[in-house]
Design an enzyme around this catalytic site. Structure first.
Site, mmCIF file in Angstrom:
data_model
loop_
_atom_site.group_PDB
_atom_site.id
_atom_site.type_symbol
_atom_site.label_atom_id
_atom_site.label_comp_id
_atom_site.label_asym_id
_atom_site.label_seq_id
_atom_site.Cartn_x
_atom_site.Cartn_y
_atom_site.Cartn_z
ATOM 1 N N ASP A 181 0.448 -1.266 0.063
ATOM 2 C CA ASP A 181 -0.040 -0.193 -0.026
ATOM 3 C C ASP A 181 0.609 1.582 -0.247
ATOM 4 O OD1 ASP A 181 -1.897 1.547 0.144
ATOM 5 O OD2 ASP A 181 -2.709 1.072 2.173
ATOM 6 N N CYS A 215 -7.810 -1.075 -5.819
ATOM 7 C CA CYS A 215 -6.907 -2.181 -5.300
ATOM 8 C C CYS A 215 -7.619 -2.135 -3.303
ATOM 9 C CB CYS A 215 -5.819 -1.002 -4.537
ATOM 10 S SG CYS A 215 -5.744 0.900 -4.898
ATOM 11 N N SER A 216 -7.453 -1.026 -2.672
ATOM 12 C CA SER A 216 -8.217 -0.778 -1.508
ATOM 13 C C SER A 216 -9.056 0.551 -1.578
ATOM 14 C CB SER A 216 -7.449 -0.599 -0.151
ATOM 15 O OG SER A 216 -8.217 -0.086 1.045
ATOM 16 N N ALA A 217 -8.430 1.680 -2.056
ATOM 17 C CA ALA A 217 -8.969 3.020 -2.249
ATOM 18 C C ALA A 217 -9.865 3.018 -4.110
ATOM 19 C CB ALA A 217 -8.459 4.467 -1.929
ATOM 20 N N GLY A 218 -8.811 2.354 -4.687
ATOM 21 C CA GLY A 218 -9.132 2.819 -6.138
ATOM 22 C C GLY A 218 -8.544 3.878 -6.828
ATOM 23 N N ILE A 219 -7.519 4.134 -5.704
ATOM 24 C CA ILE A 219 -6.903 5.067 -6.800
ATOM 25 C C ILE A 219 -5.499 5.510 -6.882
ATOM 26 C CG2 ILE A 219 -8.546 6.999 -5.798
ATOM 27 C CD1 ILE A 219 -6.878 8.167 -3.663
ATOM 28 N N GLY A 220 -4.674 4.344 -5.821
ATOM 29 C CA GLY A 220 -3.015 4.781 -5.860
ATOM 30 C C GLY A 220 -2.565 3.338 -6.697
ATOM 31 N N ARG A 221 -2.688 2.063 -6.519
ATOM 32 C CA ARG A 221 -2.366 1.185 -7.279
ATOM 33 C C ARG A 221 -2.982 1.284 -8.254
ATOM 34 N NH1 ARG A 221 -1.820 -2.102 -1.880
ATOM 35 N NH2 ARG A 221 -3.075 -1.538 -1.529
#
Length: 434
Positions: A181, A215-221
């Site tokens: 993350d 991913c978790s938030a759907g923006i970074g990875r």
């Protein structure tokens, strides 16, 4: 190549943080009224990551069409993506409803369910031991058909069935298992090997619906994955591949979902991956085999949860028979009780690297009164055993004191007798001769 020159210029000037801040300031900002509606609060994993109203995916079933997911349409690249958050326990059915309604064939997951002790995503697909999952709220059934586990990713073949129409579809689940993350993959080679596995499956082809990436938030990875794929597509389509501007492509993608690419390191890695991937676009077919070799995908995968190393035994000292003895204390007092209590407590809070803490919907765990009673009884028994050990230890210390007195008693008696006789002789001498 122009992008390579720009990369070296930014590297030498250490300007990645500055260019990342420029992107943040230049990025589009659109309304998110539906996401902020009170009734949708429990459908958002993070309160500051919301889909724009104009690009959000709408569900067709039920009286609430909201899901935290955005459609990103890159017209020139002729590629569309659905970027979404990691499903919550109460939105797993909505997730698969979206996959069904959008006719998606591929799901790309770039996180683990549990990362650094925090739940990043619900377990929304069946494990090997259960094989099937039912989603009663959306009347869907999901079956695990096969699983191919590599060192850093897993490919699952799933069957999604609409129980209303009895229709079934094959879904391919591409799970990157070693991407931290707020971090970057091990190398551009391993990332590109994974990306090309997704491409080769046909899941990104236009005859299917948009690939679902999360991913978790759907923006970074997720943003990193889509940015690299889009840039490589544009390089392949344009007559002048060097004309692709990574920054402008990212700003275009941010018109559809906020916050894509979360760190300067992820931006830098995107440049690296595009530069490496461009070798294949420019006609060097051998690099794809090199990526596979460098990725070491055939090694054993790391364990799902790596336990921390055991603590060294505590050194204690005690007096025994007049001598000091050292011994290792492998089971500190109350350790068993503390571990038992700790295991029965859970939290649904998630912490991100900038220090913010977000509360997500808590996972629902099945427990019975019998389990609770067993836990209480175990803790009670452990407390009783600990108290008994303390009592035994106290008695042992008293016995040691008695043994010490027995050992020293004859010696003390002799000293007293000698002192008494000496004092008596001295008194007789004083009386008789003076």
């Amino acid at each position: 190549m122009e992008i390579e020159k720009e990369f070296h210029r930014l590297d030498q000037a250490a300007s990645w943080a500055a260019i990342y801040q420029d992107i943040r300031h230049e990025a589009s900002d659109f309304p998110c009224k539906v996401a902020k509606h009170p009734r949708n609060k429990n459908r958002n994993r993070y309160r500051d990551v919301s889909p724009f109203d104009h690009s959000r995916i709408k569900l067709n079933q039920g009286d609430n069409d909201y899901i935290n997911a955005s459609l990103i349409k890159m017209e020139e690249a002729q590629r569309s993506y659905i970027l979404t958050q990691g499903p919550l326990p109460n939105t797993c059915g909505h997730f698969w409803e979206m996959v069904w309604e959008q006719k998606s064939r591929g799901v790309v997951m770039l996180n683990r369910v549990m990362e650094k002790g925090s739940i990043k995503c619900a377990q929304y697909w069946p494990r090997k031991e259960e094989k099937e999952m039912f989603f009663e709220d959306t009347n869907l059934k999901l079956t695990l058909i096969s699983e191919d586990i590599k060192s850093y990713y897993t490919v699952r073949q799933l069957e999604l069935e609409n129980l209303t129409t009895q229709e079934t579809r094959e879904i391919l689940h591409f799970h990157y298992t070693t991407w931290p993350d707020f971090g970057v993959p091990e190398s551009p080679a391993s990332f590109l090997n994974f990306l090309f596995k997704v491409r080769e499956s046909g899941s990104l082809n236009p005859e299917y619906g948009p690939v679902v990436v999360h991913c978790s938030a759907g923006i970074g990875r997720s943003g990193t994955f889509c940015l690299v794929d889009t840039c490589l597509l544009l390089m392949d389509k344009r007559k002048d591949p060097s004309s692709v501007d990574v920054k402008q492509v990212l700003l275009e993608m941010r018109k559809y979902r906020m916050g894509l690419i979360q760190t300067a390191d992820q931006l830098r890695f995107s440049y690296l991956a595009v530069i490496e991937g461009a070798k294949f676009i420019m006609g060097d077919a051998s690099v794809q085999e090199q990526w596979k070799e460098l990725s070491n995908e055939d090694l054993d995968p790391p364990p799902e949860h790596t336990p921390p190393p055991p603590r060294p035994p505590k050194r204690t000292s005690e007096m025994h028979n007049g001598r000091m003895h050292e011994h290792a204390e492998f089971f500190p007092k109350h350790q068993v009780v503390e571990e038992e209590i700790r295991c029965s407590v859970s939290t649904a809070e998630e912490t991100v690297s900038d220090g913010r803490v977000f509360s997500s919907v808590p996972l629902i765990t099945d427990s019975t009164s019998q389990d609770t009673e067993i836990r209480r009884r175990t803790v009670g028994e452990n407390l009783h055993v600990t108290a008994h050990k303390e009592e035994s230890k106290s008695e042992s210390v008293e016995e040691d004191d008695e043994n010490m007195m027995t050992t020293w008693k004859p010696f003390l008696v002799n000293i007293c007798m000698f002192t008494f006789l000496t004092a008596g002789a001295y008194l007789c001498y004083r009386v008789c001769f003076h």
